[in-house]
Design a protein around this motif. Sequence first.
Motif, PDB file in Angstrom:
ATOM      1  N   ASP A   1       0.839  -1.193   0.086  1.00 14.01           N
ATOM      2  CA  ASP A   1       0.115   0.054   0.138  1.00 14.01           C
ATOM      3  C   ASP A   1       0.920   1.332   0.080  1.00 14.01           C
ATOM      4  O   ASP A   1       1.978   1.174  -0.577  1.00 14.01           O
ATOM      5  CB  ASP A   1      -1.058  -0.183   1.100  1.00 14.01           C
ATOM      6  N   ILE A   2       0.403   2.437   0.412  1.00 17.32           N
ATOM      7  CA  ILE A   2       1.156   3.809   0.459  1.00 17.32           C
ATOM      8  C   ILE A   2       2.188   3.518   1.141  1.00 17.32           C
ATOM      9  O   ILE A   2       3.375   4.196   0.928  1.00 17.32           O
ATOM     10  CB  ILE A   2       0.058   4.601   0.843  1.00 17.32           C
ATOM     11  N   LYS A   3       2.438   2.781   2.411  1.00 19.04           N
ATOM     12  CA  LYS A   3       3.595   2.723   3.182  1.00 19.04           C
ATOM     13  C   LYS A   3       4.837   1.973   2.387  1.00 19.04           C
ATOM     14  O   LYS A   3       5.848   2.509   2.589  1.00 19.04           O
ATOM     15  CB  LYS A   3       3.271   1.891   4.270  1.00 19.04           C
ATOM     16  N   TYR A   4       4.347   1.079   1.398  1.00 19.06           N
ATOM     17  CA  TYR A   4       5.385   0.438   0.546  1.00 19.06           C
ATOM     18  C   TYR A   4       5.851   1.355  -0.512  1.00 19.06           C
ATOM     19  O   TYR A   4       7.141   1.340  -0.630  1.00 19.06           O
ATOM     20  CB  TYR A   4       4.796  -0.803  -0.052  1.00 19.06           C
ATOM     21  N   ALA A   5       4.954   1.985  -1.005  1.00 19.35           N
ATOM     22  CA  ALA A   5       5.120   3.182  -1.859  1.00 19.35           C
ATOM     23  C   ALA A   5       6.285   4.325  -1.493  1.00 19.35           C
ATOM     24  O   ALA A   5       7.373   4.424  -1.944  1.00 19.35           O
ATOM     25  CB  ALA A   5       4.076   3.698  -2.437  1.00 19.35           C
ATOM     26  N   TYR A   6       5.911   4.528  -0.126  1.00 22.94           N
ATOM     27  CA  TYR A   6       6.733   5.606   0.436  1.00 22.94           C
ATOM     28  C   TYR A   6       8.025   4.935   0.694  1.00 22.94           C
ATOM     29  O   TYR A   6       9.271   5.705   0.564  1.00 22.94           O
ATOM     30  CB  TYR A   6       6.282   5.863   1.883  1.00 22.94           C
TER      31      TYR A   6
END
Lengths: 370, 370
Positions: free
Chosen positions: B312-317
């Motif tokens: 999710d967004i954490k992984y993209a960050y």
Amino acid sequence: MKEIESLWDEVRELSLGTSSTTIDHLPSPPSPLHFLRNYVSPNKPCIISNAITHWPALFLWPNVSYLSHSLCHSSVSLHLTPHGRADSLVPSTPTHDSLCFASANVQRVPFPRALDCVLNSQPGKFVAYLQQQNDCFRTEYSAALGSDCDAHIGWATEALGCLPEAVNLWIGNHFSETSFHKDHYENLYAVVSGKKHFLLLPPTDVHRLYIRNYPAAQYSYSEEDGEFKLEMEDPVRYVPWCSVNPYPSPEAKESEMAKFPLYFDGPKPFECTVNAGEVLYLPSMWFHHVRQSSDDEGCTIAINYWYDMQFDIKYAYFNFLQSIHYRSTLTQPKREKYSGSHVSNCNLIDKSCTDSSAVDVVDSNQDEDK
Amino acid sequence: MKEIESLWDEVRELSLGTSSTTIDHLPSPPSPLHFLRNYVSPNKPCIISNAITHWPALFLWPNVSYLSHSLCHSSVSLHLTPHGRADSLVPSTPTHDSLCFASANVQRVPFPRALDCVLNSQPGKFVAYLQQQNDCFRTEYSAALGSDCDAHIGWATEALGCLPEAVNLWIGNHFSETSFHKDHYENLYAVVSGKKHFLLLPPTDVHRLYIRNYPAAQYSYSEEDGEFKLEMEDPVRYVPWCSVNPYPSPEAKESEMAKFPLYFDGPKPFECTVNAGEVLYLPSMWFHHVRQSSDDEGCTIAINYWYDMQFDIKYAYFNFLQSIHYRSTLTQPKREKYSGSHVSNCNLIDKSCTDSSAVDVVDSNQDEDK
């Protein structure tokens, strides 16, 4: 700067879906676990149908005489602006090009009169919006209307582990719109009458909104001559705000697109319309722009529940991302390859950026045409 | 580069707690909602007591004769190394300074013999570790031992919305250790006998581990002469791996600390010991280093459940953060202000960094003493 652009793409590919710019639509309320796992934790919006069908508000509130009658002894917060844009960027003076962050003229007036103002709004004369983002539903309305809707959204409360920090009521019409901004809350936004039209951008797109510091100003309104005056705050106070207006006027369109290419040339925002009876889950830190359509009686009515967000690793990552300047390192001779407006704007961003401690990220690929 | 350092601090301040380097300890299993809200969603580790007290394994497995008897007809995967470090960096040749990524010699042998090897391990001769991170519990052990423990961790399964993707058994002793690495899974790690000692670093600390590409090599083992040979893979294959050994030998300590100052001079890792009967929630993407203490019979036994993580967004960050080079822009004259080892190492990082497409982040503050 291709690493930040990759982040925009990756968030869409991994989590949000690239096939369209629509968001998930759930036919019925999710379980608390499903909501937390699939929407709150990944910071992903969705619309939920049939979540408030049991609210008497759905058939009571669209009737303005019901509202006037129920609230005949209440005073409420009324926001007045000349054109329906509060908390938004407007020219500081009619003759001047520079922008300021203008807040509405706020008055506390008897509800029946306030509602009349909304129904008689006329851009250029005045636009009225019944709202106050300070828990106004519970402080100003719930004694009269509290039994018409739920005090909180049950499955969201269970998922988030707390009751709402604030509950806000919004009674306006299609003349009012809300400029791009983000909130530090998990937001459950229920539309009771009319429609709300959202543009949504994930927090990872922060650079695309050109957040800059604008001097704060306040509208004053003279009832006698029916005139607004915009007064700059003294001493000056700066408010960081999104520079992008996604719906520029036809005359301004070309220059706006040239000034804000990261927004206009980048991935399209997610678009959604929330109909009466639907709830939008608007995740914390998402940028949103809101327009509305009126119901048959000329109103748009919504109520939103702000729940505390977690200031966790996602929030720390956001702050880190925001601390990085998106900047062009084009040297003077290379500028020739570009349209002047785009390039000069890229440099403008750096100069006007508010956080002088931010990292400079050098884009080694800016000398290639995209 | 103070923006990345601020990120290290902010994650600790906001989410993990700065008062100590310990992690939350829950006296009993959390509800699925509590676990998801307070640990999985914010990507935060914790230890849970009394989560597996009902497992017969807790009193059966520490008895090696029970294991030998139950598994007398089973063949299992045995990992052999000369010193107890598999999937770890070792000198490519005895005379050479350069490091390679060495994998264990893996054999499939009858369980009773494999267990003997573990119990008779002797660094310098051989160290045996019964493990295979390919769902080995379910493929090699569960026919015999499946009724001694749970097939999954109920509350975690409910929280994460899926059954484990892999369940791995680990039977070793204090000679084996696992070097710093991260996994793309949510990990529930249950210790059955002995103790496991973890060092943990959040994903935001990725630059502090100096991930670089190392050529892959494999140990071969000749039973006849009892000798290991380290064979480089041909054609060469590069594995990105953490360069930091948190426990260097006394002779190597000074040079290791000079080579990896971001690790040794930065915030201390979170430290925890997981005792028999306890479960560690090790969040996806956290870097971890593991040592162990043997029980009375000379074994450490653990079983871990890998659940799919959300990309999710954490992984993209995280991917975005990793794409940014942590680099010094010291020019030659300014170096005088620093100890040579620190500075030359800072520059080394950039040169050896594996992702040549990464952003260069310029540290404008490197000319001030910290």
